[in-house]
Design an enzyme around this catalytic site. Sequence first.
Site, PDB file in Angstrom:
ATOM      1  N   CYS A  75      37.370  55.288  40.564  1.00 50.56           N
ATOM      2  CA  CYS A  75      37.052  54.076  39.810  1.00 50.56           C
ATOM      3  C   CYS A  75      35.534  53.913  39.808  1.00 50.56           C
ATOM      4  O   CYS A  75      34.920  53.835  40.877  1.00 50.56           O
ATOM      5  CB  CYS A  75      37.719  52.900  40.512  1.00 50.56           C
ATOM      6  SG  CYS A  75      37.328  51.290  39.814  1.00 50.56           S
ATOM      7  N   CYS A 181      34.881  54.722  32.602  1.00 48.62           N
ATOM      8  CA  CYS A 181      35.945  54.011  33.338  1.00 48.62           C
ATOM      9  C   CYS A 181      37.139  54.938  33.310  1.00 48.62           C
ATOM     10  O   CYS A 181      37.486  55.483  32.246  1.00 48.62           O
ATOM     11  CB  CYS A 181      36.263  52.685  32.639  1.00 48.62           C
ATOM     12  SG  CYS A 181      37.796  51.897  33.213  1.00 48.62           S
TER      13      CYS A 181
HETATM   14  N1  DGL Z   1      39.263  52.213  36.311  1.00 48.04           N
HETATM   15  C1  DGL Z   1      38.170  51.417  36.699  1.00 48.04           C
HETATM   16  C2  DGL Z   1      36.818  52.129  36.493  1.00 48.04           C
HETATM   17  O1  DGL Z   1      36.739  53.335  36.443  1.00 48.04           O
HETATM   18  C3  DGL Z   1      38.043  49.983  36.317  1.00 48.04           C
HETATM   19  C4  DGL Z   1      39.056  49.169  35.655  1.00 48.04           C
HETATM   20  C5  DGL Z   1      39.011  47.730  36.078  1.00 48.04           C
HETATM   21  O2  DGL Z   1      39.646  47.410  37.068  1.00 48.04           O
HETATM   22  O3  DGL Z   1      38.348  46.921  35.403  1.00 48.04           O
HETATM   23  O4  DGL Z   1      35.802  51.475  36.412  1.00 48.04           O
END
Ligand code: DGL
Length: 258
Positions: A75, A181
Amino acid sequence: MSRPLGPIGVFDSGVGGISTLAALTRELPGENFLYYGDTRNAPYGTKTTGEVLACVRRVVDRLMAEDIKALVIACNTATGAAAAALRRELTLPVIGMEPALKPAEEAWQGGHILVMATPLTLRQEKFLDLMDRFGAHAVPLPCPGLMELVEKEDDAGARAYLSEIFSAWDLDRVDAVVLGCTHYVFLKPMIRRMLPARILLTDGNAGTARQLRRVLRERNLLLPDSGQGTLRMETSGDAEALLPVMRRLYQRAQLIET
Ligand code: DGL
């Protein structure tokens, strides 16, 4: 004395990190993985750094109870908020992610780059540093609400969202789009179809997988590539409803090129 060799812990705010997980299991087919989606606390990207750090600490406590041998923060948002603190506090290897701006800039020196990410990622110091180094021609493109559409597997909603944000740009003048993301990687085939073929799409999944291999090798923690690795998934949300979705997305992620 034998060293505990638990699984590699991988987590995200929800299903996004499953796109990363697919790259990790492809790169390291002999390793055992435990994936944790913190769906109850999603999204991270519209929270404050302090709020995300508190969520991450709870996830890490849960994963440490399973004796994980390494931690992958799948993430971008959580990496910016928590990786530095976790590296100070934990002795195990912590592998984080950042928007893949560097490869986009290297491929298209001087080209125009859009960086899609959560609002929190784009505000964080870590990202501002990255922009200082590689972002002279890059524009941050915050996408609040997009991860929720991926969580719901709402492809029609995602298509409408993306059409709207891309319509604000003259795409003939864009050279690369960074998927900053891990949720957005699930939309890569859709985004590919929406953009002119010459636009490069980058994401950090394959780089993260290679980095994990390097770090495990350095620390002498690498298992042989036996193909016999295991995978478990957990969520802080409603497991009965979410685990089938997570498994389905893991299958879908195998088909996405990174
Ligand atoms: N998947 C997450 C990232 O790579 C973020 C998504 C979220 O919780 O807003 O930033």
